[in-house]
Scaffold this motif. Sequence first.
Motif, PDB file in Angstrom:
ATOM      1  N   MET A 125      44.363   1.886   6.197  1.00 14.76           N
ATOM      2  CA  MET A 125      44.811   3.275   6.095  1.00 14.76           C
ATOM      3  C   MET A 125      45.661   3.498   4.844  1.00 14.76           C
ATOM      4  O   MET A 125      45.659   4.587   4.269  1.00 14.76           O
ATOM      5  CB  MET A 125      45.608   3.678   7.340  1.00 14.76           C
ATOM      6  N   VAL A 126      46.395   2.474   4.417  1.00 17.78           N
ATOM      7  CA  VAL A 126      47.231   2.623   3.225  1.00 17.78           C
ATOM      8  C   VAL A 126      46.549   2.045   1.989  1.00 17.78           C
ATOM      9  O   VAL A 126      47.179   1.826   0.955  1.00 17.78           O
ATOM     10  CB  VAL A 126      48.621   1.974   3.421  1.00 17.78           C
ATOM     11  N   GLY A 127      45.240   1.806   2.092  1.00 19.00           N
ATOM     12  CA  GLY A 127      44.456   1.405   0.931  1.00 19.00           C
ATOM     13  C   GLY A 127      44.469  -0.063   0.598  1.00 19.00           C
ATOM     14  O   GLY A 127      44.159  -0.450  -0.534  1.00 19.00           O
ATOM     15  N   LEU A 128      44.792  -0.914   1.585  1.00 19.66           N
ATOM     16  CA  LEU A 128      44.866  -2.352   1.327  1.00 19.66           C
ATOM     17  C   LEU A 128      43.944  -3.146   2.253  1.00 19.66           C
ATOM     18  O   LEU A 128      44.231  -4.298   2.564  1.00 19.66           O
ATOM     19  CB  LEU A 128      46.314  -2.841   1.489  1.00 19.66           C
ATOM     20  N   GLY A 129      42.857  -2.530   2.658  1.00 21.93           N
ATOM     21  CA  GLY A 129      41.929  -3.214   3.556  1.00 21.93           C
ATOM     22  C   GLY A 129      41.336  -4.472   2.963  1.00 21.93           C
ATOM     23  O   GLY A 129      40.944  -5.387   3.705  1.00 21.93           O
ATOM     24  N   ASP A 130      41.294  -4.568   1.634  1.00 21.55           N
ATOM     25  CA  ASP A 130      40.733  -5.747   0.976  1.00 21.55           C
ATOM     26  C   ASP A 130      41.805  -6.751   0.551  1.00 21.55           C
ATOM     27  O   ASP A 130      41.503  -7.746  -0.105  1.00 21.55           O
ATOM     28  CB  ASP A 130      39.922  -5.326  -0.255  1.00 21.55           C
ATOM     29  N   ARG A 131      43.071  -6.494   0.968  1.00 21.82           N
ATOM     30  CA  ARG A 131      44.154  -7.396   0.558  1.00 21.82           C
ATOM     31  C   ARG A 131      44.928  -7.933   1.756  1.00 21.82           C
ATOM     32  O   ARG A 131      46.075  -8.353   1.609  1.00 21.82           O
ATOM     33  CB  ARG A 131      45.125  -6.659  -0.387  1.00 21.82           C
ATOM     34  N   VAL A 132      44.300  -7.947   2.928  1.00 26.54           N
ATOM     35  CA  VAL A 132      45.027  -8.333   4.146  1.00 26.54           C
ATOM     36  C   VAL A 132      45.525  -9.777   4.085  1.00 26.54           C
ATOM     37  O   VAL A 132      46.533 -10.118   4.718  1.00 26.54           O
ATOM     38  CB  VAL A 132      44.165  -8.119   5.409  1.00 26.54           C
ATOM     39  N   ASP A 133      44.833 -10.643   3.346  1.00 22.72           N
ATOM     40  CA  ASP A 133      45.222 -12.051   3.281  1.00 22.72           C
ATOM     41  C   ASP A 133      45.963 -12.396   1.990  1.00 22.72           C
ATOM     42  O   ASP A 133      46.189 -13.568   1.689  1.00 22.72           O
ATOM     43  CB  ASP A 133      43.983 -12.940   3.416  1.00 22.72           C
ATOM     44  N   SER A 134      46.363 -11.371   1.247  1.00 19.81           N
ATOM     45  CA  SER A 134      47.113 -11.597   0.008  1.00 19.81           C
ATOM     46  C   SER A 134      48.591 -11.786   0.310  1.00 19.81           C
ATOM     47  O   SER A 134      49.130 -11.191   1.246  1.00 19.81           O
ATOM     48  CB  SER A 134      46.933 -10.411  -0.941  1.00 19.81           C
ATOM     49  N   TYR A 135      49.252 -12.618  -0.508  1.00 17.45           N
ATOM     50  CA  TYR A 135      50.691 -12.827  -0.383  1.00 17.45           C
ATOM     51  C   TYR A 135      51.430 -11.820  -1.272  1.00 17.45           C
ATOM     52  O   TYR A 135      50.847 -11.274  -2.220  1.00 17.45           O
ATOM     53  CB  TYR A 135      51.056 -14.264  -0.766  1.00 17.45           C
ATOM     54  N   PRO A 136      52.693 -11.544  -0.964  1.00 21.54           N
ATOM     55  CA  PRO A 136      53.430 -10.544  -1.744  1.00 21.54           C
ATOM     56  C   PRO A 136      53.384 -10.757  -3.250  1.00 21.54           C
ATOM     57  O   PRO A 136      53.304  -9.787  -4.010  1.00 21.54           O
ATOM     58  CB  PRO A 136      54.860 -10.670  -1.195  1.00 21.54           C
ATOM     59  N   ASN A 137      53.446 -12.032  -3.707  1.00 15.71           N
ATOM     60  CA  ASN A 137      53.438 -12.262  -5.151  1.00 15.71           C
ATOM     61  C   ASN A 137      52.076 -11.999  -5.782  1.00 15.71           C
ATOM     62  O   ASN A 137      51.929 -12.058  -7.011  1.00 15.71           O
ATOM     63  CB  ASN A 137      53.925 -13.679  -5.485  1.00 15.71           C
ATOM     64  N   GLN A 138      51.078 -11.706  -4.949  1.00 12.48           N
ATOM     65  CA  GLN A 138      49.761 -11.335  -5.442  1.00 12.48           C
ATOM     66  C   GLN A 138      49.540  -9.821  -5.409  1.00 12.48           C
ATOM     67  O   GLN A 138      48.460  -9.347  -5.741  1.00 12.48           O
ATOM     68  CB  GLN A 138      48.676 -12.024  -4.596  1.00 12.48           C
ATOM     69  N   LEU A 139      50.591  -9.099  -5.013  1.00 13.11           N
ATOM     70  CA  LEU A 139      50.505  -7.645  -4.892  1.00 13.11           C
ATOM     71  C   LEU A 139      51.458  -6.977  -5.866  1.00 13.11           C
ATOM     72  O   LEU A 139      52.513  -7.527  -6.191  1.00 13.11           O
ATOM     73  CB  LEU A 139      50.857  -7.207  -3.460  1.00 13.11           C
ATOM     74  N   SER A 140      51.093  -5.789  -6.319  1.00 11.11           N
ATOM     75  CA  SER A 140      51.986  -5.005  -7.173  1.00 11.11           C
ATOM     76  C   SER A 140      53.138  -4.452  -6.333  1.00 11.11           C
ATOM     77  O   SER A 140      53.103  -4.497  -5.091  1.00 11.11           O
ATOM     78  CB  SER A 140      51.219  -3.853  -7.818  1.00 11.11           C
TER      79      SER A 140
END
Length: 228
Positions: free
Chosen positions: A134-149
């Motif tokens: 819903m917040v546009g991160l359906g493809d980043r569910v398994d990403s760690y914080p340091n991999q996110l902006s």
Amino acid sequence: MTQIEIADLSRTYTVGGLVIKAVDHASLKIAKGDFLSIVGHSGSGKTTLLSMIGGIIRPTSGRILFNGNDLSRLDDNHLSGYRNEKIGFMFQFASLLPILTAKENVLLPGLFTPQQDPQQNKANEARAIEFLSMVGLGDRVDSYPNQLSGGQQRRVAIARALINNPEVILADEPTGDLDEETESEIMELFRRLNREKQITFILITHNLHLAEQAARRLRMAQGVITEL
């Protein structure tokens, strides 16, 4: 129906012998399903007010009633339950745990609820993925914080605030790191949750355009709150 009643609420701090009134005799009634915005300069008492409503800090005087229950009468355990079951927090910083994935960070509030069966855990995991989508991160569910902006981390924090089906969302500059397009999408999500699920939103923002989108608009100055 009044959900939150703030009655003659004050919070003071003493710094070097000087008494600072962060919130000064505030009174306010908030109905279930309200959407409020609060504007004001830094240091005007907005975050202190939100923290008292959320049960993070206790008032110096006055009281807060939630569904008729006086928060000041709750012990620390019951106050913790109130924060976890009734309130969703979105503060200025995402505050994600770096060792957890986005999905695991969203699921974190569930660790503080009574033990659940495996079926409920699976349902919660599905909800976490749903909110991240819903917040546009359906493809980043398994990403760690340091991999996110920074903006993506903020969106994870928004999803985390929704996971326990809170009755009230307390949002302190929740779109501060987001571009205009994403900010608009997040505000539309807030309005939809407010409309469809009757979640009460109390939004602190310096963005007057965002503040104007709320059904009720308030201002704080030197600890005093007024309705616009």
